[in-house]
Motif scaffolding. Sequence first.
Motif, PDB file in Angstrom:
ATOM      1  N   ILE A 121     -26.077 -65.521 -19.455  1.00 26.74           N
ATOM      2  CA  ILE A 121     -25.966 -64.065 -19.307  1.00 26.74           C
ATOM      3  C   ILE A 121     -24.992 -63.500 -20.339  1.00 26.74           C
ATOM      4  N   THR A 151     -26.407 -60.818 -23.048  1.00 23.71           N
ATOM      5  CA  THR A 151     -26.030 -59.413 -22.881  1.00 23.71           C
ATOM      6  C   THR A 151     -24.771 -59.027 -23.633  1.00 23.71           C
ATOM      7  N   THR A 208     -21.909 -59.135 -22.398  1.00 27.41           N
ATOM      8  CA  THR A 208     -21.008 -58.495 -21.440  1.00 27.41           C
ATOM      9  C   THR A 208     -19.754 -59.328 -21.213  1.00 27.41           C
ATOM     10  N   CYS A 257     -22.210 -58.528 -13.214  1.00 22.80           N
ATOM     11  CA  CYS A 257     -23.645 -58.585 -13.535  1.00 22.80           C
ATOM     12  C   CYS A 257     -24.374 -59.486 -12.542  1.00 22.80           C
ATOM     13  N   LEU A 274     -34.091 -62.895 -19.712  1.00 27.17           N
ATOM     14  CA  LEU A 274     -33.089 -62.193 -20.514  1.00 27.17           C
ATOM     15  C   LEU A 274     -32.671 -63.022 -21.728  1.00 27.17           C
ATOM     16  N   HIS A 275     -32.410 -64.289 -21.486  1.00 29.98           N
ATOM     17  CA  HIS A 275     -31.936 -65.145 -22.573  1.00 29.98           C
ATOM     18  C   HIS A 275     -33.027 -65.359 -23.622  1.00 29.98           C
ATOM     19  N   TRP A 311     -33.385 -62.223 -25.667  1.00 25.98           N
ATOM     20  CA  TRP A 311     -32.280 -62.142 -26.623  1.00 25.98           C
ATOM     21  C   TRP A 311     -32.557 -63.012 -27.846  1.00 25.98           C
ATOM     22  N   CYS A 325     -22.100 -53.767 -13.473  1.00 30.39           N
ATOM     23  CA  CYS A 325     -22.894 -53.982 -14.676  1.00 30.39           C
ATOM     24  C   CYS A 325     -24.372 -54.118 -14.337  1.00 30.39           C
ATOM     25  N   GLN A 367     -29.143 -54.553 -18.063  1.00 30.04           N
ATOM     26  CA  GLN A 367     -29.196 -54.246 -19.487  1.00 30.04           C
ATOM     27  C   GLN A 367     -27.825 -54.298 -20.131  1.00 30.04           C
ATOM     28  N   GLY A 368     -26.792 -54.581 -19.332  1.00 31.69           N
ATOM     29  CA  GLY A 368     -25.450 -54.661 -19.873  1.00 31.69           C
ATOM     30  C   GLY A 368     -24.751 -53.309 -19.894  1.00 31.69           C
ATOM     31  N   THR A 369     -25.378 -52.246 -19.386  1.00 30.26           N
ATOM     32  CA  THR A 369     -24.729 -50.952 -19.319  1.00 30.26           C
ATOM     33  C   THR A 369     -24.031 -50.818 -17.980  1.00 30.26           C
TER      34      THR A 369
END
Length: 457
Positions: free
Chosen positions: A295, A299, A301, A307, A336-337, A340, A390, A393-395
């Motif tokens: 993660i 992200t 983060t 998260c 997610l990974h 990325w 969190c 999306q990391g926002t």
Amino acid sequence: MRSLRADTPFQTSKSWTDDLPVCKQSGVGSATNQIYREDGNRQEAHSFEDRTFHYKFDDNSSIYALFDGSEGSKAVDFCCQRMPAELVFGQLKDKKTDEEIKEVLRQAFVSVEKGYMDSMYDLLAYLAGLQEEIQGLSEYEAYQKKPEVVDQIKKTNLCLSASATAAVALIHNNKLYVANVGSCRVLLCQTDSNGVLKVVQLSTDHVLQNEDEVLRLSQLGININNLRKCTLLGNQRSTRCFGNYLVKGGYKEFEDLKNALQEPIISEPDIIVAGPIDEACQFLILMSSGFYQSIEEATGTDLVNKCIAQYVVEQFREQNTLPSVAQAVVDKVVRLHHDWFMSKPSNNPVIREDITLLVRNFNFPMLNAKKSPSVGINSIVISNNTTPICTPQGTIMNTDIRNTLCSTAATSTTSTLRNDNDMDDVTEIDAYVDFTDFINGFENDKKKGNLPACLNF
């Protein structure tokens, strides 16, 4: 020296632990490691090396553990078999004080480490025999004259390097205790007095980024400036672990460890008393380092614990079983990974390590479950009050998770969460089962006196 049977995540061999009662209020999700390929085809770097267990011994005791292996599954398999034996056979009986229970946990870690190291004797004898065959030869001569012996020495040393980091959570007499070595992580999600969901890390990351561990190692005589630059300690990423006989027994052979006054990599756990399991406790999470590191990598983060809590909350709302909650979170992290990696301009190969997540629910409602494992009658709503959590999306998304008492007059439970502004808009749901025939039959049998004694009212 990998064994297909020992390393695969789905083992078929019978184990004594197969008969231990599994805790039904927990679930596990996992994914094997992956080398990302340009053609998109899946390829594993090594066989699966994570192990877990989640047992409920009786009404007073349950235990949850996650082991993250390195250099094969020899160490994690041993730990996964031995650790329950150190806790299930009456060791906790009559133990009431926190110090007594912490000592039981500490002794369990000591026993697992000693037992594993003792199991290395046959392998060490085999290694000594191999080394005797090339005695007197230079490294080059050994490669030229006896390449098969050199190859077996390398494989044996790799097997001696097998290690496991671990996180263990014990619930005894309704109180939570956590012990860990290495980089497996334990999080407790609980609500505060205002009903806001908070995430607390209960474990210690035993890594070279931990200043306390750097200080401990420097006090043994290892150069502190070198430690701050290292990514490995000998051949080990974690500063504490089970196993790895090669670096523990032969640390003087490693350039960065040779000045240590005693073994720098240890199996001594950090143990804490997290406190009683009360209405504020929502759920507990145990995870391998590959899980949260994926993660962080995907992200960017620095709020990875928040998260993870948010991911779990999302799946509690959507899934109907705890194993599906854990697996859905793992699947999300895998996607997610991978996304990325696909967005990276670099062509360098990337390996995502094994990832495992164990979720133990206490009071968090599963709104889609036919029979929720949650304790109590808590419900969750989203209010207009804000605290940063969190998002995937990391926002930052402003949410506040509150406990509210379910009305006994409520006629239904929604499968999605309500906003506070909508709480007054309660609508009845038409009955979808017609009990007319049953009621009529019941009344007829009652008049005729045919009801069983237990129903004759």
